[in-house]
Design a protein around this motif. Sequence first.
Motif, PDB file in Angstrom:
ATOM      1  N   VAL A 119     -69.807  92.119   3.405  1.00  0.00           N
ATOM      2  CA  VAL A 119     -69.361  91.505   4.720  1.00  0.00           C
ATOM      3  C   VAL A 119     -69.478  92.558   5.835  1.00  0.00           C
ATOM      4  CG1 VAL A 119     -67.497  90.286   5.883  1.00  0.00           C
ATOM      5  CG2 VAL A 119     -67.561  90.343   3.607  1.00  0.00           C
ATOM      6  N   LYS A 120     -70.086  91.969   7.011  1.00  0.00           N
ATOM      7  CA  LYS A 120     -70.255  92.660   8.181  1.00  0.00           C
ATOM      8  C   LYS A 120     -69.253  93.400   8.582  1.00  0.00           C
ATOM      9  CE  LYS A 120     -73.963  89.654  10.371  1.00  0.00           C
ATOM     10  NZ  LYS A 120     -74.366  88.699  11.285  1.00  0.00           N
ATOM     11  N   ARG A 121     -69.173  94.437   8.798  1.00  0.00           N
ATOM     12  CA  ARG A 121     -68.060  95.681   9.271  1.00  0.00           C
ATOM     13  C   ARG A 121     -67.321  94.874  10.157  1.00  0.00           C
ATOM     14  NH1 ARG A 121     -64.471  97.965   6.500  1.00  0.00           N
ATOM     15  NH2 ARG A 121     -63.371  99.514   7.559  1.00  0.00           N
ATOM     16  N   THR A 122     -67.904  94.427  11.219  1.00  0.00           N
ATOM     17  CA  THR A 122     -67.352  93.763  12.592  1.00  0.00           C
ATOM     18  C   THR A 122     -66.287  92.874  12.170  1.00  0.00           C
ATOM     19  OG1 THR A 122     -69.057  92.280  12.891  1.00  0.00           O
ATOM     20  CG2 THR A 122     -68.931  94.530  14.281  1.00  0.00           C
ATOM     21  N   VAL A 123     -66.661  91.997  11.036  1.00  0.00           N
ATOM     22  CA  VAL A 123     -65.588  90.943  10.452  1.00  0.00           C
ATOM     23  C   VAL A 123     -64.538  91.607   9.539  1.00  0.00           C
ATOM     24  CG1 VAL A 123     -65.865  88.816   8.996  1.00  0.00           C
ATOM     25  CG2 VAL A 123     -67.454  89.171  10.809  1.00  0.00           C
ATOM     26  N   GLN A 124     -65.139  92.403   8.653  1.00  0.00           N
ATOM     27  CA  GLN A 124     -64.175  92.872   7.472  1.00  0.00           C
ATOM     28  C   GLN A 124     -63.143  93.853   7.940  1.00  0.00           C
ATOM     29  OE1 GLN A 124     -64.208  91.758   4.647  1.00  0.00           O
ATOM     30  NE2 GLN A 124     -63.122  93.342   3.388  1.00  0.00           N
ATOM     31  N   PHE A 125     -63.418  94.798   9.089  1.00  0.00           N
ATOM     32  CA  PHE A 125     -62.483  95.630   9.357  1.00  0.00           C
ATOM     33  C   PHE A 125     -61.052  94.894  10.021  1.00  0.00           C
ATOM     34  CE2 PHE A 125     -60.405  98.344  12.923  1.00  0.00           C
ATOM     35  CZ  PHE A 125     -60.058  99.465  11.960  1.00  0.00           C
ATOM     36  N   PRO A 126     -61.100  93.851  11.076  1.00  0.00           N
ATOM     37  CA  PRO A 126     -60.007  93.291  11.228  1.00  0.00           C
ATOM     38  C   PRO A 126     -59.258  92.543  10.157  1.00  0.00           C
ATOM     39  CG  PRO A 126     -62.000  92.548  12.772  1.00  0.00           C
ATOM     40  CD  PRO A 126     -62.558  93.188  11.499  1.00  0.00           C
ATOM     41  N   ILE A 127     -59.942  92.027   9.069  1.00  0.00           N
ATOM     42  CA  ILE A 127     -59.339  91.207   7.853  1.00  0.00           C
ATOM     43  C   ILE A 127     -58.609  92.824   7.044  1.00  0.00           C
ATOM     44  CG2 ILE A 127     -60.028  90.538   5.592  1.00  0.00           C
ATOM     45  CD1 ILE A 127     -62.391  89.072   6.931  1.00  0.00           C
ATOM     46  N   GLU A 128     -59.106  93.783   7.004  1.00  0.00           N
ATOM     47  CA  GLU A 128     -58.282  94.726   6.550  1.00  0.00           C
ATOM     48  C   GLU A 128     -57.153  95.139   7.237  1.00  0.00           C
ATOM     49  OE1 GLU A 128     -61.223  97.812   6.328  1.00  0.00           O
ATOM     50  OE2 GLU A 128     -62.219  97.071   4.575  1.00  0.00           O
ATOM     51  N   LEU A 129     -57.124  95.269   8.327  1.00  0.00           N
ATOM     52  CA  LEU A 129     -55.954  95.393   9.203  1.00  0.00           C
ATOM     53  C   LEU A 129     -54.957  94.411   9.234  1.00  0.00           C
ATOM     54  CD1 LEU A 129     -57.622  96.468  12.699  1.00  0.00           C
ATOM     55  CD2 LEU A 129     -56.569  97.972  10.907  1.00  0.00           C
ATOM     56  N   GLY A 130     -55.301  93.213   9.086  1.00  0.00           N
ATOM     57  CA  GLY A 130     -54.526  91.880   8.914  1.00  0.00           C
ATOM     58  C   GLY A 130     -53.879  91.822   7.601  1.00  0.00           C
ATOM     59  N   TYR A 131     -54.369  92.259   6.550  1.00  0.00           N
ATOM     60  CA  TYR A 131     -54.130  92.313   5.330  1.00  0.00           C
ATOM     61  C   TYR A 131     -53.082  93.603   5.169  1.00  0.00           C
ATOM     62  CZ  TYR A 131     -53.745  93.395   0.180  1.00  0.00           C
ATOM     63  OH  TYR A 131     -53.264  93.606  -1.072  1.00  0.00           O
ATOM     64  N   ARG A 132     -53.192  94.573   5.672  1.00  0.00           N
ATOM     65  CA  ARG A 132     -52.084  95.678   5.827  1.00  0.00           C
ATOM     66  C   ARG A 132     -50.971  95.234   6.578  1.00  0.00           C
ATOM     67  NH1 ARG A 132     -56.153 100.275   8.020  1.00  0.00           N
ATOM     68  NH2 ARG A 132     -57.438 100.113   6.318  1.00  0.00           N
ATOM     69  N   ALA A 133     -50.950  94.447   7.494  1.00  0.00           N
ATOM     70  CA  ALA A 133     -49.805  93.965   8.394  1.00  0.00           C
ATOM     71  C   ALA A 133     -49.365  92.911   7.335  1.00  0.00           C
ATOM     72  CB  ALA A 133     -50.377  93.288   9.769  1.00  0.00           C
ATOM     73  N   ALA A 134     -49.907  92.152   6.538  1.00  0.00           N
ATOM     74  CA  ALA A 134     -49.341  91.041   5.943  1.00  0.00           C
ATOM     75  C   ALA A 134     -48.598  91.665   4.791  1.00  0.00           C
ATOM     76  CB  ALA A 134     -50.336  90.053   5.631  1.00  0.00           C
ATOM     77  N   ARG A 135     -49.208  92.544   4.218  1.00  0.00           N
ATOM     78  CA  ARG A 135     -48.374  93.166   3.025  1.00  0.00           C
ATOM     79  C   ARG A 135     -46.967  93.880   3.530  1.00  0.00           C
ATOM     80  NH1 ARG A 135     -51.996  97.772  -0.010  1.00  0.00           N
ATOM     81  NH2 ARG A 135     -49.872  97.689  -1.200  1.00  0.00           N
ATOM     82  N   ARG A 136     -46.793  94.592   4.591  1.00  0.00           N
ATOM     83  CA  ARG A 136     -45.905  94.897   5.448  1.00  0.00           C
ATOM     84  C   ARG A 136     -44.676  93.968   5.415  1.00  0.00           C
ATOM     85  NH1 ARG A 136     -49.221  98.385   8.086  1.00  0.00           N
ATOM     86  NH2 ARG A 136     -49.058  97.050   9.989  1.00  0.00           N
ATOM     87  N   ALA A 137     -45.233  92.677   6.031  1.00  0.00           N
ATOM     88  CA  ALA A 137     -44.423  91.588   6.304  1.00  0.00           C
ATOM     89  C   ALA A 137     -43.744  90.985   5.178  1.00  0.00           C
ATOM     90  CB  ALA A 137     -45.159  90.648   7.258  1.00  0.00           C
ATOM     91  N   ALA A 138     -44.657  90.614   4.072  1.00  0.00           N
ATOM     92  CA  ALA A 138     -44.359  90.316   2.964  1.00  0.00           C
ATOM     93  C   ALA A 138     -43.141  90.814   2.021  1.00  0.00           C
ATOM     94  CB  ALA A 138     -45.561  90.172   1.688  1.00  0.00           C
ATOM     95  N   LYS A 139     -42.983  92.108   2.420  1.00  0.00           N
ATOM     96  CA  LYS A 139     -41.752  93.035   1.798  1.00  0.00           C
ATOM     97  C   LYS A 139     -40.358  92.330   2.486  1.00  0.00           C
ATOM     98  CE  LYS A 139     -44.678  97.087   0.817  1.00  0.00           C
ATOM     99  NZ  LYS A 139     -44.612  98.522   1.204  1.00  0.00           N
ATOM    100  N   ARG A 140     -40.601  91.623   3.550  1.00  0.00           N
ATOM    101  CA  ARG A 140     -39.333  91.287   4.337  1.00  0.00           C
ATOM    102  C   ARG A 140     -39.310  89.795   4.468  1.00  0.00           C
ATOM    103  NH1 ARG A 140     -42.024  94.827   7.821  1.00  0.00           N
ATOM    104  NH2 ARG A 140     -42.349  92.859   9.167  1.00  0.00           N
ATOM    105  N   ASP A 141     -40.616  88.925   4.326  1.00  0.00           N
ATOM    106  CA  ASP A 141     -40.265  87.659   4.512  1.00  0.00           C
ATOM    107  C   ASP A 141     -41.376  86.950   3.720  1.00  0.00           C
ATOM    108  OD1 ASP A 141     -40.314  84.939   5.315  1.00  0.00           O
ATOM    109  OD2 ASP A 141     -41.075  85.574   7.373  1.00  0.00           O
ATOM    110  N   PRO A 142     -40.687  86.343   2.584  1.00  0.00           N
ATOM    111  CA  PRO A 142     -41.391  85.604   1.410  1.00  0.00           C
ATOM    112  C   PRO A 142     -42.529  84.478   2.069  1.00  0.00           C
ATOM    113  CG  PRO A 142     -39.120  85.393   1.110  1.00  0.00           C
ATOM    114  CD  PRO A 142     -39.025  86.046   2.396  1.00  0.00           C
ATOM    115  N   ARG A 143     -42.311  84.334   3.258  1.00  0.00           N
ATOM    116  CA  ARG A 143     -43.344  83.141   3.964  1.00  0.00           C
ATOM    117  C   ARG A 143     -44.620  83.816   4.198  1.00  0.00           C
ATOM    118  NH1 ARG A 143     -39.525  81.054   8.672  1.00  0.00           N
ATOM    119  NH2 ARG A 143     -39.303  83.390   8.666  1.00  0.00           N
ATOM    120  N   ALA A 144     -44.736  85.149   4.182  1.00  0.00           N
ATOM    121  CA  ALA A 144     -45.790  86.011   4.528  1.00  0.00           C
ATOM    122  C   ALA A 144     -46.603  86.372   3.297  1.00  0.00           C
ATOM    123  CB  ALA A 144     -45.533  87.387   5.207  1.00  0.00           C
ATOM    124  N   VAL A 145     -46.033  85.861   2.108  1.00  0.00           N
ATOM    125  CA  VAL A 145     -46.822  86.185   0.938  1.00  0.00           C
ATOM    126  C   VAL A 145     -48.189  85.607   0.649  1.00  0.00           C
ATOM    127  CG1 VAL A 145     -46.924  86.103  -1.495  1.00  0.00           C
ATOM    128  CG2 VAL A 145     -44.768  86.764  -0.376  1.00  0.00           C
TER     129      VAL A 145
END
Length: 227
Positions: A119-145
């Motif tokens: 995947v083009k890096r300009t696309v993949q990098f924001p996805i990686e950032l979003g995934y890290r944020a979603a992992r943190r959120a999922a620990k507190r909120d099941p709706r983020a899983v």
Amino acid sequence: MDISLYYAERGEGQPLVLLHGNGESHRYFAGQIDFFAASRRVIAVDTRGHGASPRGTAPFTIAQFALDLEEFLDGLGLEQVDLLGFSDGGNIALTFALAHPERLRRLVLNGANLDPGGVKRTVQFPIELGYRAARRAAKRDPRAVRNMELLGLMVNHPHIEPAALRTLEVPTLVIAGTRDLIQAEHTRLIAGSLPQGELVFIRGNHFIAAKNPDVFNAAVDEFLRRD
């Protein structure tokens, strides 16, 4: 299988199974279902945790989705099909094809990738950032899983070696947009690694099937109609 996959079916004849991309449903193929149903049996599937298909308890991975597909085809009594996968659906289709080449007459891979680096890096990098944020959120909120799992598919999957494709003796059309989010050289690598791979680029972005259906359908139809 711990779940039953939802699917839409139209037409009669040679079965053509459609697999949508990440976060979508069979409705992505609105521009393809009726077109191909005029000459074949079209089966558009909602993958696990997408559309009207339940999430179930099995792992949320490309490998599991390929296992789901095997059991789905078994349930319909389909021994051999044509298979068209878009984006993550293409990754599922390729994973399935490598495990069960005898079950495919022809294969179409639209916007697929062998690994996240395709995947083009300009696309993949924001996805990686979003995934890290979603992992943190999922620990507190099941709706983020759900968001974490969907992003995780793009960050952690697939992992297919180009050398593995050299064993796949299935006629395969590799098709992508000229401005696709998959790197053009990566798409060429996929096509070039397949013994019976063909490569087509269509003007447009990642979503050529939806945005340029006439040209997309014509290219796929010509490929599928060959003996």
